[in-house]
Design a protein around this motif. Sequence first.
Motif, PDB file in Angstrom:
ATOM      1  N   GLN A 127     -42.857  -8.053  57.498  1.00 52.88           N
ATOM      2  CA  GLN A 127     -42.865  -6.598  57.455  1.00 52.88           C
ATOM      3  C   GLN A 127     -43.299  -6.047  56.099  1.00 52.88           C
ATOM      4  N   ILE A 128     -43.471  -6.927  55.121  1.00 54.24           N
ATOM      5  CA  ILE A 128     -43.926  -6.483  53.799  1.00 54.24           C
ATOM      6  C   ILE A 128     -45.406  -6.133  53.870  1.00 54.24           C
ATOM      7  N   ASP A 129     -45.747  -4.974  53.395  1.00 52.26           N
ATOM      8  CA  ASP A 129     -47.133  -4.505  53.406  1.00 52.26           C
ATOM      9  C   ASP A 129     -47.877  -5.137  52.230  1.00 52.26           C
ATOM     10  N   ARG A 130     -48.597  -6.234  52.490  1.00 54.87           N
ATOM     11  CA  ARG A 130     -49.273  -6.960  51.425  1.00 54.87           C
ATOM     12  C   ARG A 130     -50.532  -6.244  50.943  1.00 54.87           C
ATOM     13  N   LYS A 131     -50.962  -5.191  51.648  1.00 56.76           N
ATOM     14  CA  LYS A 131     -52.083  -4.394  51.149  1.00 56.76           C
ATOM     15  C   LYS A 131     -51.622  -3.458  50.031  1.00 56.76           C
ATOM     16  N   ARG A 132     -50.370  -3.079  50.070  1.00 51.88           N
ATOM     17  CA  ARG A 132     -49.822  -2.200  49.033  1.00 51.88           C
ATOM     18  C   ARG A 132     -49.104  -2.980  47.939  1.00 51.88           C
ATOM     19  N   PHE A 133     -48.489  -4.096  48.325  1.00 49.54           N
ATOM     20  CA  PHE A 133     -47.665  -4.854  47.385  1.00 49.54           C
ATOM     21  C   PHE A 133     -48.114  -6.312  47.370  1.00 49.54           C
ATOM     22  N   LEU A 134     -48.465  -6.814  46.208  1.00 47.34           N
ATOM     23  CA  LEU A 134     -48.778  -8.221  46.057  1.00 47.34           C
ATOM     24  C   LEU A 134     -48.122  -8.675  44.749  1.00 47.34           C
ATOM     25  N   ILE A 135     -46.965  -9.312  44.886  1.00 47.34           N
ATOM     26  CA  ILE A 135     -46.090  -9.599  43.750  1.00 47.34           C
ATOM     27  C   ILE A 135     -45.850 -11.105  43.679  1.00 47.34           C
ATOM     28  N   PRO A 136     -46.053 -11.736  42.532  1.00 48.08           N
ATOM     29  CA  PRO A 136     -45.932 -13.198  42.463  1.00 48.08           C
ATOM     30  C   PRO A 136     -44.622 -13.765  42.992  1.00 48.08           C
ATOM     31  N   LEU A 137     -43.484 -13.219  42.565  1.00 46.07           N
ATOM     32  CA  LEU A 137     -42.210 -13.788  43.012  1.00 46.07           C
ATOM     33  C   LEU A 137     -41.979 -13.562  44.501  1.00 46.07           C
ATOM     34  N   SER A 138     -42.482 -12.459  45.028  1.00 40.35           N
ATOM     35  CA  SER A 138     -42.388 -12.217  46.467  1.00 40.35           C
ATOM     36  C   SER A 138     -43.207 -13.253  47.218  1.00 40.35           C
ATOM     37  N   GLU A 139     -44.451 -13.468  46.777  1.00 41.08           N
ATOM     38  CA  GLU A 139     -45.296 -14.469  47.419  1.00 41.08           C
ATOM     39  C   GLU A 139     -44.669 -15.850  47.331  1.00 41.08           C
ATOM     40  N   ARG A 140     -44.077 -16.162  46.185  1.00 39.08           N
ATOM     41  CA  ARG A 140     -43.458 -17.462  46.003  1.00 39.08           C
ATOM     42  C   ARG A 140     -42.344 -17.707  47.023  1.00 39.08           C
ATOM     43  N   MET A 141     -41.503 -16.700  47.220  1.00 37.01           N
ATOM     44  CA  MET A 141     -40.397 -16.853  48.172  1.00 37.01           C
ATOM     45  C   MET A 141     -40.903 -16.994  49.604  1.00 37.01           C
ATOM     46  N   ILE A 142     -41.946 -16.243  49.949  1.00 38.47           N
ATOM     47  CA  ILE A 142     -42.493 -16.310  51.311  1.00 38.47           C
ATOM     48  C   ILE A 142     -43.132 -17.674  51.557  1.00 38.47           C
ATOM     49  N   ILE A 143     -43.877 -18.175  50.588  1.00 38.54           N
ATOM     50  CA  ILE A 143     -44.497 -19.498  50.725  1.00 38.54           C
ATOM     51  C   ILE A 143     -43.428 -20.572  50.881  1.00 38.54           C
ATOM     52  N   GLN A 144     -42.373 -20.472  50.094  1.00 35.75           N
ATOM     53  CA  GLN A 144     -41.287 -21.453  50.210  1.00 35.75           C
ATOM     54  C   GLN A 144     -40.651 -21.398  51.589  1.00 35.75           C
ATOM     55  N   ALA A 145     -40.449 -20.198  52.114  1.00 32.12           N
ATOM     56  CA  ALA A 145     -39.853 -20.063  53.446  1.00 32.12           C
ATOM     57  C   ALA A 145     -40.769 -20.651  54.513  1.00 32.12           C
ATOM     58  N   LEU A 146     -42.066 -20.434  54.386  1.00 31.93           N
ATOM     59  CA  LEU A 146     -43.019 -21.034  55.331  1.00 31.93           C
ATOM     60  C   LEU A 146     -42.946 -22.549  55.285  1.00 31.93           C
ATOM     61  N   TRP A 147     -42.885 -23.091  54.091  1.00 34.42           N
ATOM     62  CA  TRP A 147     -42.769 -24.554  53.928  1.00 34.42           C
ATOM     63  C   TRP A 147     -41.461 -25.042  54.530  1.00 34.42           C
ATOM     64  N   ASN A 148     -40.373 -24.359  54.218  1.00 34.69           N
ATOM     65  CA  ASN A 148     -39.070 -24.741  54.773  1.00 34.69           C
ATOM     66  C   ASN A 148     -39.109 -24.780  56.294  1.00 34.69           C
ATOM     67  N   ALA A 149     -39.784 -23.782  56.882  1.00 34.17           N
ATOM     68  CA  ALA A 149     -39.793 -23.630  58.338  1.00 34.17           C
ATOM     69  C   ALA A 149     -40.811 -24.549  59.012  1.00 34.17           C
ATOM     70  N   GLY A 150     -41.525 -25.339  58.227  1.00 40.99           N
ATOM     71  CA  GLY A 150     -42.470 -26.288  58.802  1.00 40.99           C
ATOM     72  C   GLY A 150     -43.844 -25.724  59.080  1.00 40.99           C
ATOM     73  N   GLU A 151     -44.114 -24.480  58.621  1.00 38.56           N
ATOM     74  CA  GLU A 151     -45.433 -23.880  58.826  1.00 38.56           C
ATOM     75  C   GLU A 151     -46.331 -24.286  57.652  1.00 38.56           C
ATOM     76  N   LEU A 152     -46.671 -25.574  57.645  1.00 41.76           N
ATOM     77  CA  LEU A 152     -47.300 -26.181  56.479  1.00 41.76           C
ATOM     78  C   LEU A 152     -48.684 -25.608  56.195  1.00 41.76           C
ATOM     79  N   GLN A 153     -49.496 -25.428  57.224  1.00 46.68           N
ATOM     80  CA  GLN A 153     -50.860 -24.956  57.006  1.00 46.68           C
ATOM     81  C   GLN A 153     -50.870 -23.552  56.426  1.00 46.68           C
ATOM     82  N   LEU A 154     -50.051 -22.658  56.994  1.00 53.37           N
ATOM     83  CA  LEU A 154     -50.004 -21.293  56.486  1.00 53.37           C
ATOM     84  C   LEU A 154     -49.422 -21.259  55.077  1.00 53.37           C
TER      85      LEU A 154
END
Length: 340
Positions: A127-154
């Motif tokens: 739900q985060i609007d990445r066209k308006r907000f692109l923040i390193p720590l936010s991206e870091r947490m989202i990438i970690q969650a994707l990895w945790n959840a097994g969505e390796l390619q994304l």
Amino acid sequence: NRPAEQNQAIIYLKEATRIAPDFAAAWGGLALTYALRKFQVPLAARAGEEARCRSAAQAALKLDPKDPFSHCALLLLMPTYRRWGDVERAAKDLIGRIAPIPLAFHNVGDLLVDVGRSSDSLELYRQIDRKRFLIPLSERMIIQALWNAGELQLAEERLDEAVERWPQHYAIWNLRAAFLTHTGRADEAIRMLDDITIRPVGFPEDQMNAARITARAMAGMVSPAEAVRVNLEALGAGSPDVLTYLNRKLTFAQQAAQRCAALGDTDSAFALLEGYYFGEGRWAKVAPPVGDMDRSTFALFEQPMRGLWRNPRFAVLTRRIGLDRHWQATGKEPDFRREG
């Protein structure tokens, strides 16, 4: 979000409030920065940081009762460890009531990551609007969650994108090193760790050596036992905390436990975790000096820990921490249990 950066931000924000005392966002930003700094200063100074946060938030909310930074700042004052349910309810209550800044969604999503529900957290992060907000720590947490959840390619696609934007950001750089090390690309991790041109400024040398030898062990170039030894020696020498994501720390003890688990030394991994969470055993000294206020659980559910999840000792650990009680109260199982 490191102390030096927070101190600089506070100087600018205080100046902004003097120049424009009726600008709610300046007061809200100041409140948020004090809230973040609260968990990075010694215990004796924390009450003062909290008081400053509440004062700045009060000034902002008088000007704008829906100022999102102030509401998020006041929520960040609450330690999450063993209060996951309370914090989750308070965080969910803000969504829809304040402007949809990324932190409003991270307040809930990061809490779900803490309790092993990364797959559920992704519903919030999307739900985060990445066209308006692109923040390193936010991206870091989202990438970690994707990895945790097994969505390796994304996760890999988003990580490559983040590295291209912020090649030397300390959190992005550290995540990429871990991702390469633990996803079968340890050779690439070694090359990255050896490249001083992209290394974050001031990264502790003992932690660099520990990361490098872990990658070398995962690549089969040195023995796992040697890599474990180097990590434990760095920890014994008092290596500082690794990173801070908002008000949550990944300590070097937690990272060393992950590496021990990934390298097959479950005894060392559990010894570190028992020291960190309960102040017990040969690694009792790695327990946070102020206790539960500084403890976190998100590191337990990251992929390098996978080798521990089916071990009976892990079930004992989560039960003693209180996570099982939380899962029962919410009726929501963590991802690793849903996998069967």
